[in-house]
Motif scaffolding. Structure first.
Motif, short mmCIF file in Angstrom:
data_model
loop_
_atom_site.label_atom_id
_atom_site.label_comp_id
_atom_site.label_asym_id
_atom_site.label_seq_id
_atom_site.Cartn_x
_atom_site.Cartn_y
_atom_site.Cartn_z
N ALA A 214 0.83 -1.21 0.00
CA ALA A 214 0.00 0.00 0.00
C ALA A 214 0.86 1.26 0.00
O ALA A 214 1.69 1.46 0.89
CB ALA A 214 -0.93 0.00 1.21
N VAL A 215 0.62 2.11 -0.97
CA VAL A 215 1.37 3.38 -1.05
C VAL A 215 0.97 4.32 0.09
O VAL A 215 1.69 5.29 0.37
CB VAL A 215 1.17 4.06 -2.42
N ASP A 216 -0.14 4.02 0.76
CA ASP A 216 -0.58 4.82 1.90
C ASP A 216 0.50 4.86 2.99
O ASP A 216 0.61 5.83 3.74
CB ASP A 216 -1.86 4.24 2.50
N MET A 217 1.29 3.78 3.10
CA MET A 217 2.33 3.73 4.14
C MET A 217 3.38 4.81 3.92
O MET A 217 3.78 5.51 4.85
CB MET A 217 2.97 2.33 4.16
N LYS A 218 3.83 4.95 2.69
CA LYS A 218 4.83 5.98 2.36
C LYS A 218 4.23 7.37 2.53
O LYS A 218 4.90 8.30 3.02
CB LYS A 218 5.31 5.77 0.93
N TRP A 219 2.99 7.54 2.14
CA TRP A 219 2.30 8.82 2.26
C TRP A 219 2.27 9.29 3.70
O TRP A 219 2.58 10.44 4.01
CB TRP A 219 0.88 8.67 1.69
N LEU A 220 1.93 8.38 4.61
CA LEU A 220 1.86 8.74 6.02
C LEU A 220 3.25 8.98 6.60
O LEU A 220 3.45 9.91 7.40
CB LEU A 220 1.15 7.63 6.81
N ALA A 221 4.22 8.16 6.20
CA ALA A 221 5.59 8.35 6.68
C ALA A 221 6.13 9.70 6.24
O ALA A 221 6.81 10.40 7.01
CB ALA A 221 6.48 7.22 6.19
N ASP A 222 5.81 10.10 5.02
CA ASP A 222 6.26 11.39 4.50
C ASP A 222 5.62 12.56 5.26
O ASP A 222 6.15 13.68 5.24
CB ASP A 222 5.95 11.52 3.01
N ILE B 43 6.20 -6.99 0.00
CA ILE B 43 7.01 -6.11 0.86
C ILE B 43 8.18 -5.53 0.08
O ILE B 43 8.44 -4.32 0.12
CB ILE B 43 7.51 -6.90 2.08
N ARG B 44 8.89 -6.38 -0.64
CA ARG B 44 10.03 -5.89 -1.43
C ARG B 44 9.58 -4.89 -2.48
O ARG B 44 10.24 -3.86 -2.69
CB ARG B 44 10.76 -7.07 -2.07
N GLN B 45 8.46 -5.17 -3.13
CA GLN B 45 7.96 -4.23 -4.14
C GLN B 45 7.59 -2.90 -3.52
O GLN B 45 7.80 -1.84 -4.13
CB GLN B 45 6.76 -4.83 -4.88
N PHE B 46 7.03 -2.92 -2.32
CA PHE B 46 6.68 -1.66 -1.67
C PHE B 46 7.92 -0.78 -1.51
O PHE B 46 7.92 0.40 -1.90
CB PHE B 46 6.04 -1.89 -0.30
N PHE B 47 8.97 -1.33 -0.93
CA PHE B 47 10.17 -0.53 -0.70
C PHE B 47 10.83 -0.11 -2.00
O PHE B 47 11.26 1.04 -2.15
CB PHE B 47 11.15 -1.30 0.18
N GLU B 48 10.88 -1.03 -2.96
CA GLU B 48 11.54 -0.70 -4.22
C GLU B 48 10.74 0.32 -5.02
O GLU B 48 11.30 1.29 -5.56
CB GLU B 48 11.77 -1.99 -5.02
N ASP B 49 9.42 0.14 -5.10
CA ASP B 49 8.58 1.08 -5.84
C ASP B 49 8.58 2.46 -5.19
O ASP B 49 8.42 3.48 -5.88
CB ASP B 49 7.14 0.57 -5.94
N SER B 50 8.72 2.50 -3.87
CA SER B 50 8.70 3.76 -3.14
C SER B 50 10.07 4.44 -3.14
O SER B 50 10.18 5.59 -2.69
CB SER B 50 8.27 3.53 -1.68
#
Length: 234
Positions: free
Chosen positions: A59-67, A82-89
């Motif tokens: 979920a891209v929502d995780m990066k949005w909130l962290a930012d 999980i790997r795709q989340f970190f790599e895509d972000s």
């Protein structure tokens, strides 16, 4: 109507297989509008809130909130997600075993504000990461096996700090038309699962415009409900 899906069981391997085969129509490539539109009701002026994401996928929502300055802890069974989340972000991360959960791995951003545990959700507990000030549940309660909902609710409530604000997204449709997942979760069951210990407010109810994917399930209507769940004062 719950009886129509009561016997439906998905094993963890089936979810991992969906990720391997890229059968992830449930993934949104953008921040979920229900979260975006209601974030102020979750934060209520708080900064640096710790968010829990059950069955987080990528979920891209995780990066949005962290930012925004918050921290995020997610749980997901599929390593690929999980790997795709970190790599895509574009977020650098480390991985390490989790002593408290045999076989589990922790993927953590280099800044330390995003942590994702690769494990069975029910292996996770408050002893690992404490309690949270907010929970975003989109695609989690509606994904777990219907027979496990009471166990799920017990876990979620155990992770809620006294000031926690739990945003829950549910789906309503005719379960005679589609066996799930995602599963049908009526408002009455939300109240039976969480109502004893929590106050529940329905924030939104939206009739979803059916996509080809929804029609392929055999649905003729679909409603998305958003609930805000907060612990009752003791």
């Amino acid at each position: 109507m719950l009886a129509a899906q009561a016997g439906r069981v998905m094993v963890l391997g089936e979810w991992e297989e969906r990720w391997r085969d890229d059968r992830i129509g449930f993934h949104l490539p953008h921040v979920h509008k229900m979260l975006e539109d209601n974030i102020d009701k979750v934060l209520v002026g708080r900064t640096g809130v710790r968010f829990f994401f059950p069955l987080c996928g990528k979920a891209v929502d995780m990066k949005w909130l962290a930012d925004m300055g918050h921290s995020v802890v997610g749980v997901e069974i599929a390593e690929k997600a999980i790997r795709q989340f970190f790599e895509d972000s574009g977020v650098t991360y480390s991985e390490e075993p989790v002593a408290a959960v045999p076989g589990a791995k922790l993927y953590k951003s280099s800044e330390g504000n995003i942590s994702v545990y690769q494990c069975d959700l029910y292996s996770f507990s408050r002893t690992i990461e404490g309690q949270f000030g907010a929970i975003w549940d989109r695609g989690s309660l509606v994904a777990i096996n219907p027979r496990d909902r009471e166990k799920y609710a017990s876990l979620i409530t155990s992770l809620m700090a006294k000031d926690c604000r739990y945003l829950l997204d549910t789906l309503l449709y005719n379960p005679e038309q589609y066996k799930g997942p995602p599963f049908f979760v009526p408002d009455e069951q939300v109240h039976s699962l969480f109502g004893d210990s929590c106050a529940i407010e329905r924030l939104r109810s939206v009739d979803v415009a059916l996509t080809d994917r929804h029609r392929s399930w055999g649905l003729d209507s679909l409603t998305e409900n958003l609930h805000l769940i907060t612990p009752k004062s003791s």
